[in-house]
Design a protein around this motif. Structure first.
Motif, PDB file in Angstrom:
ATOM      1  N   PRO A 232       0.839  -1.203   0.000  1.00  0.00           N
ATOM      2  CA  PRO A 232       0.000   0.000   0.000  1.00  0.00           C
ATOM      3  C   PRO A 232       0.873   1.252   0.000  1.00  0.00           C
ATOM      4  CG  PRO A 232       0.026  -1.000   2.180  1.00  0.00           C
ATOM      5  CD  PRO A 232       0.774  -1.937   1.277  1.00  0.00           C
ATOM      6  N   ASP A 233       0.588   2.154  -0.896  1.00  0.00           N
ATOM      7  CA  ASP A 233       1.378   3.382  -1.010  1.00  0.00           C
ATOM      8  C   ASP A 233       0.779   4.440  -0.095  1.00  0.00           C
ATOM      9  OD1 ASP A 233       2.958   5.487  -1.683  1.00  0.00           O
ATOM     10  OD2 ASP A 233       2.312   5.619  -3.786  1.00  0.00           O
ATOM     11  N   VAL A 234       1.436   4.677   1.048  1.00  0.00           N
ATOM     12  CA  VAL A 234       0.958   5.692   1.989  1.00  0.00           C
ATOM     13  C   VAL A 234       1.899   6.894   2.014  1.00  0.00           C
ATOM     14  CG1 VAL A 234      -0.283   4.066   3.459  1.00  0.00           C
ATOM     15  CG2 VAL A 234       2.144   4.474   3.877  1.00  0.00           C
ATOM     16  N   THR A 235       2.775   6.995   1.007  1.00  0.00           N
ATOM     17  CA  THR A 235       3.656   8.154   0.919  1.00  0.00           C
ATOM     18  C   THR A 235       2.894   9.316   0.303  1.00  0.00           C
ATOM     19  OG1 THR A 235       4.475   7.483  -1.259  1.00  0.00           O
ATOM     20  CG2 THR A 235       5.667   6.674   0.667  1.00  0.00           C
ATOM     21  N   GLY A 236       3.451  10.483   0.386  1.00  0.00           N
ATOM     22  CA  GLY A 236       2.807  11.678  -0.158  1.00  0.00           C
ATOM     23  C   GLY A 236       3.238  12.888   0.647  1.00  0.00           C
ATOM     24  N   GLY A 237       2.711  14.021   0.290  1.00  0.00           N
ATOM     25  CA  GLY A 237       3.084  15.246   0.982  1.00  0.00           C
ATOM     26  C   GLY A 237       4.230  15.947   0.287  1.00  0.00           C
ATOM     27  N   ASP A 238       4.442  17.201   0.677  1.00  0.00           N
ATOM     28  CA  ASP A 238       5.437  18.042  -0.002  1.00  0.00           C
ATOM     29  C   ASP A 238       6.668  18.312   0.838  1.00  0.00           C
ATOM     30  OD1 ASP A 238       3.758  18.274  -2.216  1.00  0.00           O
ATOM     31  OD2 ASP A 238       2.685  19.978  -1.333  1.00  0.00           O
ATOM     32  N   SER A 239       6.718  17.813   2.062  1.00  0.00           N
ATOM     33  CA  SER A 239       7.898  18.077   2.878  1.00  0.00           C
ATOM     34  C   SER A 239       9.078  17.271   2.354  1.00  0.00           C
ATOM     35  CB  SER A 239       7.622  17.715   4.337  1.00  0.00           C
ATOM     36  OG  SER A 239       7.521  16.313   4.481  1.00  0.00           O
ATOM     37  N   PRO A 240      10.304  17.723   2.621  1.00  0.00           N
ATOM     38  CA  PRO A 240      11.475  16.965   2.140  1.00  0.00           C
ATOM     39  C   PRO A 240      11.487  15.528   2.640  1.00  0.00           C
ATOM     40  CG  PRO A 240      12.128  19.165   2.861  1.00  0.00           C
ATOM     41  CD  PRO A 240      10.696  18.996   3.260  1.00  0.00           C
ATOM     42  N   GLY A 241      11.128  15.316   3.902  1.00  0.00           N
ATOM     43  CA  GLY A 241      11.115  13.954   4.437  1.00  0.00           C
ATOM     44  C   GLY A 241      10.103  13.070   3.726  1.00  0.00           C
ATOM     45  N   GLU A 242       8.925  13.603   3.419  1.00  0.00           N
ATOM     46  CA  GLU A 242       7.893  12.815   2.742  1.00  0.00           C
ATOM     47  C   GLU A 242       8.289  12.497   1.306  1.00  0.00           C
ATOM     48  OE1 GLU A 242       3.894  14.378   5.084  1.00  0.00           O
ATOM     49  OE2 GLU A 242       4.794  15.609   3.517  1.00  0.00           O
ATOM     50  N   ARG A 243       8.904  13.458   0.642  1.00  0.00           N
ATOM     51  CA  ARG A 243       9.371  13.199  -0.732  1.00  0.00           C
ATOM     52  C   ARG A 243      10.484  12.151  -0.736  1.00  0.00           C
ATOM     53  NH1 ARG A 243       8.929  18.943  -1.307  1.00  0.00           N
ATOM     54  NH2 ARG A 243      11.197  19.129  -1.102  1.00  0.00           N
ATOM     55  N   LEU A 244      11.359  12.207   0.270  1.00  0.00           N
ATOM     56  CA  LEU A 244      12.439  11.219   0.360  1.00  0.00           C
ATOM     57  C   LEU A 244      11.859   9.823   0.604  1.00  0.00           C
ATOM     58  CD1 LEU A 244      15.430  10.474   0.537  1.00  0.00           C
ATOM     59  CD2 LEU A 244      15.353  11.067   2.980  1.00  0.00           C
ATOM     60  N   ALA A 245      10.838   9.726   1.459  1.00  0.00           N
ATOM     61  CA  ALA A 245      10.219   8.424   1.733  1.00  0.00           C
ATOM     62  C   ALA A 245       9.622   7.835   0.463  1.00  0.00           C
ATOM     63  CB  ALA A 245       9.152   8.570   2.811  1.00  0.00           C
ATOM     64  N   ALA A 246       9.011   8.673  -0.378  1.00  0.00           N
ATOM     65  CA  ALA A 246       8.428   8.189  -1.630  1.00  0.00           C
ATOM     66  C   ALA A 246       9.506   7.675  -2.579  1.00  0.00           C
ATOM     67  CB  ALA A 246       7.616   9.302  -2.291  1.00  0.00           C
ATOM     68  N   VAL A 247      10.633   8.385  -2.651  1.00  0.00           N
ATOM     69  CA  VAL A 247      11.733   7.955  -3.523  1.00  0.00           C
ATOM     70  C   VAL A 247      12.322   6.636  -3.022  1.00  0.00           C
ATOM     71  CG1 VAL A 247      14.052   8.534  -4.330  1.00  0.00           C
ATOM     72  CG2 VAL A 247      12.270  10.292  -4.291  1.00  0.00           C
ATOM     73  N   GLU A 248      12.512   6.520  -1.706  1.00  0.00           N
ATOM     74  CA  GLU A 248      13.072   5.278  -1.146  1.00  0.00           C
ATOM     75  C   GLU A 248      12.147   4.094  -1.420  1.00  0.00           C
ATOM     76  OE1 GLU A 248      13.562   6.340   2.923  1.00  0.00           O
ATOM     77  OE2 GLU A 248      15.659   6.990   2.654  1.00  0.00           O
ATOM     78  N   ARG A 249      10.844   4.317  -1.292  1.00  0.00           N
ATOM     79  CA  ARG A 249       9.906   3.225  -1.574  1.00  0.00           C
ATOM     80  C   ARG A 249       9.987   2.804  -3.039  1.00  0.00           C
ATOM     81  NH1 ARG A 249       4.832   2.889  -3.660  1.00  0.00           N
ATOM     82  NH2 ARG A 249       3.562   1.105  -2.972  1.00  0.00           N
ATOM     83  N   ARG A 250      10.056   3.764  -3.942  1.00  0.00           N
ATOM     84  CA  ARG A 250      10.157   3.444  -5.371  1.00  0.00           C
ATOM     85  C   ARG A 250      11.441   2.676  -5.661  1.00  0.00           C
ATOM     86  NH1 ARG A 250       7.558   1.666  -8.957  1.00  0.00           N
ATOM     87  NH2 ARG A 250       5.926   3.073  -8.217  1.00  0.00           N
ATOM     88  N   ASN A 251      12.533   3.050  -5.024  1.00  0.00           N
ATOM     89  CA  ASN A 251      13.794   2.337  -5.224  1.00  0.00           C
ATOM     90  C   ASN A 251      13.694   0.893  -4.721  1.00  0.00           C
ATOM     91  OD1 ASN A 251      14.986   4.589  -6.359  1.00  0.00           O
ATOM     92  ND2 ASN A 251      15.920   5.283  -4.433  1.00  0.00           N
ATOM     93  N   ARG A 252      12.999   0.696  -3.623  1.00  0.00           N
ATOM     94  CA  ARG A 252      12.845  -0.673  -3.096  1.00  0.00           C
ATOM     95  C   ARG A 252      11.991  -1.532  -4.024  1.00  0.00           C
ATOM     96  NH1 ARG A 252      12.121   2.407   2.240  1.00  0.00           N
ATOM     97  NH2 ARG A 252      14.240   2.338   3.108  1.00  0.00           N
ATOM     98  N   ILE A 253      10.967  -0.938  -4.623  1.00  0.00           N
ATOM     99  CA  ILE A 253      10.155  -1.679  -5.591  1.00  0.00           C
ATOM    100  C   ILE A 253      11.011  -2.076  -6.790  1.00  0.00           C
ATOM    101  CG2 ILE A 253       8.249  -1.466  -7.236  1.00  0.00           C
ATOM    102  CD1 ILE A 253       6.754   0.172  -5.179  1.00  0.00           C
ATOM    103  N   ASP A 254      11.866  -1.164  -7.253  1.00  0.00           N
ATOM    104  CA  ASP A 254      12.752  -1.481  -8.381  1.00  0.00           C
ATOM    105  C   ASP A 254      13.706  -2.619  -8.022  1.00  0.00           C
ATOM    106  OD1 ASP A 254      11.551   0.483  -9.887  1.00  0.00           O
ATOM    107  OD2 ASP A 254      13.064   2.007  -9.436  1.00  0.00           O
ATOM    108  N   ARG A 255      14.230  -2.630  -6.801  1.00  0.00           N
ATOM    109  CA  ARG A 255      15.115  -3.713  -6.371  1.00  0.00           C
ATOM    110  C   ARG A 255      14.381  -5.053  -6.381  1.00  0.00           C
ATOM    111  NH1 ARG A 255      17.463  -2.669  -0.704  1.00  0.00           N
ATOM    112  NH2 ARG A 255      18.119  -4.828  -1.077  1.00  0.00           N
ATOM    113  N   LEU A 256      13.133  -5.049  -5.928  1.00  0.00           N
ATOM    114  CA  LEU A 256      12.352  -6.285  -5.932  1.00  0.00           C
ATOM    115  C   LEU A 256      12.108  -6.771  -7.353  1.00  0.00           C
ATOM    116  CD1 LEU A 256       9.784  -5.434  -3.113  1.00  0.00           C
ATOM    117  CD2 LEU A 256      11.566  -7.170  -3.010  1.00  0.00           C
ATOM    118  N   HIS A 257      11.811  -5.844  -8.255  1.00  0.00           N
ATOM    119  CA  HIS A 257      11.601  -6.226  -9.660  1.00  0.00           C
ATOM    120  C   HIS A 257      12.869  -6.864 -10.224  1.00  0.00           C
ATOM    121  CE1 HIS A 257       8.080  -3.194 -10.243  1.00  0.00           C
ATOM    122  NE2 HIS A 257       7.662  -4.376  -9.832  1.00  0.00           N
ATOM    123  N   ARG A 258      14.014  -6.241  -9.943  1.00  0.00           N
ATOM    124  CA  ARG A 258      15.270  -6.781 -10.471  1.00  0.00           C
ATOM    125  C   ARG A 258      15.596  -8.132  -9.838  1.00  0.00           C
ATOM    126  NH1 ARG A 258      16.922  -1.368  -9.669  1.00  0.00           N
ATOM    127  NH2 ARG A 258      18.101  -1.995  -7.800  1.00  0.00           N
ATOM    128  N   GLY A 259      15.134  -8.353  -8.612  1.00  0.00           N
ATOM    129  CA  GLY A 259      15.377  -9.629  -7.943  1.00  0.00           C
ATOM    130  C   GLY A 259      14.371 -10.703  -8.292  1.00  0.00           C
TER     131      GLY A 259
END
Length: 425
Positions: free
Chosen positions: A372-399
């Motif tokens: 479930p994607d619960v990331t969002g918001g405009d703060s730097p921390g929230e944007r960073l959390a969204a990027v980290e989640r996307r990177n983890r999904i990419d790692r799973l795809h590659r694995g």
């Protein structure tokens, strides 16, 4: 649970009354002494009373028990005084599920009830995705003086199920028309023809290709695709890190519980076996099975198990418990059978959960991550959390791990269908 306590409502009056009486005696003012004596009488009066005996019955009515997401549900609560005491000051708070916001009216009510009398109040909530159980109604009753207060909880079991099951769960393998079986790549006994091979002495007569014998005079043996039962474990990431979400919105664990219920129901609809597990919190494990009794136990776990509490755990206590308990990843890995399929429901809040999923896939386990994607918001921390989640999904795809990237604002079946299309490319 019932608790009785003193409010000490009259404590200040005692001091004032005694001071007034003392001053009246000191200055020889009879009226002041008389006023102080009256005050002392009021202060003593509460001690002559006993706490009220509270015996209540609750009847909760819902305008809709299976609403669509976003639909308004009216809740009507009737409370009846079944005891022999007059409840002159009764305050009621209904146990609204944590994830259902009240949008009209209030879940609080006050009343005075004689024995046998009832009072009714109503409010409205907005249905959110998932299965939600009402908590007990809390009642606080005070005596006439206000000195004693009795607090009790009255159970009235009610649920709102805002569920839409996927049309087909992302079970690994192609389910054939016979419920409870998945075709494998291995050949042997089965129902679907695969190929013929040279006859070996001892082969069953039922598998001899008599047509070829009549046509060519040589013996051959029929081979079919083997079948096996599907065994699915739906695991919810309930670690402290998974309790994240936007302010005022349901957190990821709540969304995962709702998704787990949908996936379980859809697997059982196929006649397959499914069970429940959690990562984090008190141990929760129900081995995969089928049948109405097993399904009822699984539903009850999702609604009541302490590891799936709607309230985030205490961080410091959780760390201390984690140090004392066995590693939850090792415990789950040991419980998974070789043919079990793992549905891992997680917001992908850290790299540890990604490593676990990839490790299971490397061992040959069929792993599907529903996130479930619960990331969002405009703060730097929230944007960073969204990027980290996307990177983890990419790692799973590659694995080689299948991922359902789910926006909880949409139905799960839509995200499952989109993910299935990507997997088939």
């Amino acid at each position: 649970m019932t608790r009785t306590r003193r409010t000490h409502h009259w404590r200040g009056l005692v001091a004032v009354a005694l001071l007034g009486a003392a001053l009246g005696v000191l200055f020889k003012r009879p009226l002041i002494v008389l006023a102080g004596s009256v005050g002392v009488g009021f202060a003593v009066y509460p001690h002559l009373l006993t706490p009220p005996a509270v015996s209540l019955a609750v009847d909760r009515r819902l305008s809709e028990r299976d609403p669509a997401p976003g639909e308004t549900v009216t809740v009507t609560v009737t409370v009846t005084n079944e005891g022999d005491s007059w409840l002159s000051d009764l305050r009621l708070v209904d146990g609204v599920p944590a994830m259902l916001p009240v949008v009209d009216g209030t879940a609080r009510h006050t009343a005075a009830l004689r024995p046998g009398e009832s009072t009714t109040f109503s409010y409205a909530v907005v249905a959110e995705h998932g299965a939600h159980r009402f908590r007990p109604l809390t009642a606080i009753a005070r005596d006439l003086s206000g000195e004693y207060e009795v607090e009790t909880e009255v159970e009235a079991v009610d649920e709102i199920e805002c569920l839409r099951a996927p049309s087909e769960p992302p079970v690994d393998g192609a389910t054939d028309p016979y419920p409870g079986r998945v075709l494998t790549d291995a050949s042997g006994a089965g129902v679907e023809f695969d190929h013929t091979r040279e006859y070996h002495p001892g082969d069953a007569r039922s598998r001899i290709d008599w047509r070829q014998l009549a046509k060519t005079g040589s013996l051959a043996t029929l081979e079919f695709r083997q079948e096996r039962s599907v065994s699915v474990t739906v695991c919810i990431d309930a670690r402290a890190d998974a309790y994240r979400g936007q302010h005022g919105e349901p957190h990821a664990v709540s969304h995962s519980v709702a998704a787990a219920r949908e996936l379980l129901e859809s697997v059982w609809d196929l006649g397959e076996r499914a069970g429940v597990a959690t990562l984090g919190g008190p141990d929760c494990w129900l081995p995969p099975d089928r049948g109405s009794d097993h399904a009822d136990r699984a539903r009850h776990l999702l609604l009541t198990h302490p590891s799936l509490s709607p309230r985030p755990p205490d961080w410091e206590r959780t760390r201390a418990e984690d140090d004392a308990e066995p590693d939850p990843f090792d415990r789950l890995s040991a419980r998974l059978g070789g043919n079990a399929q793992l549905f891992l429901l997680t917001p992908l809040a850290d790299d540890e959960i990604v490593g676990f999923a990839m490790e299971q896939a490397a061992r040959g386990q069929s792993v599907t991550v529903v996130s479930p994607d619960v990331t969002g918001g405009d703060s730097p921390g929230e944007r960073l959390a969204a990027v980290e989640r996307r990177n983890r999904i990419d790692r799973l795809h590659r694995g080689g791990v299948r991922v359902v990237d789910w926006d909880p604002a949409q139905r799960l079946r839509k995200s499952v269908a989109a993910a299935r299309n990507r997997w088939q490319r």
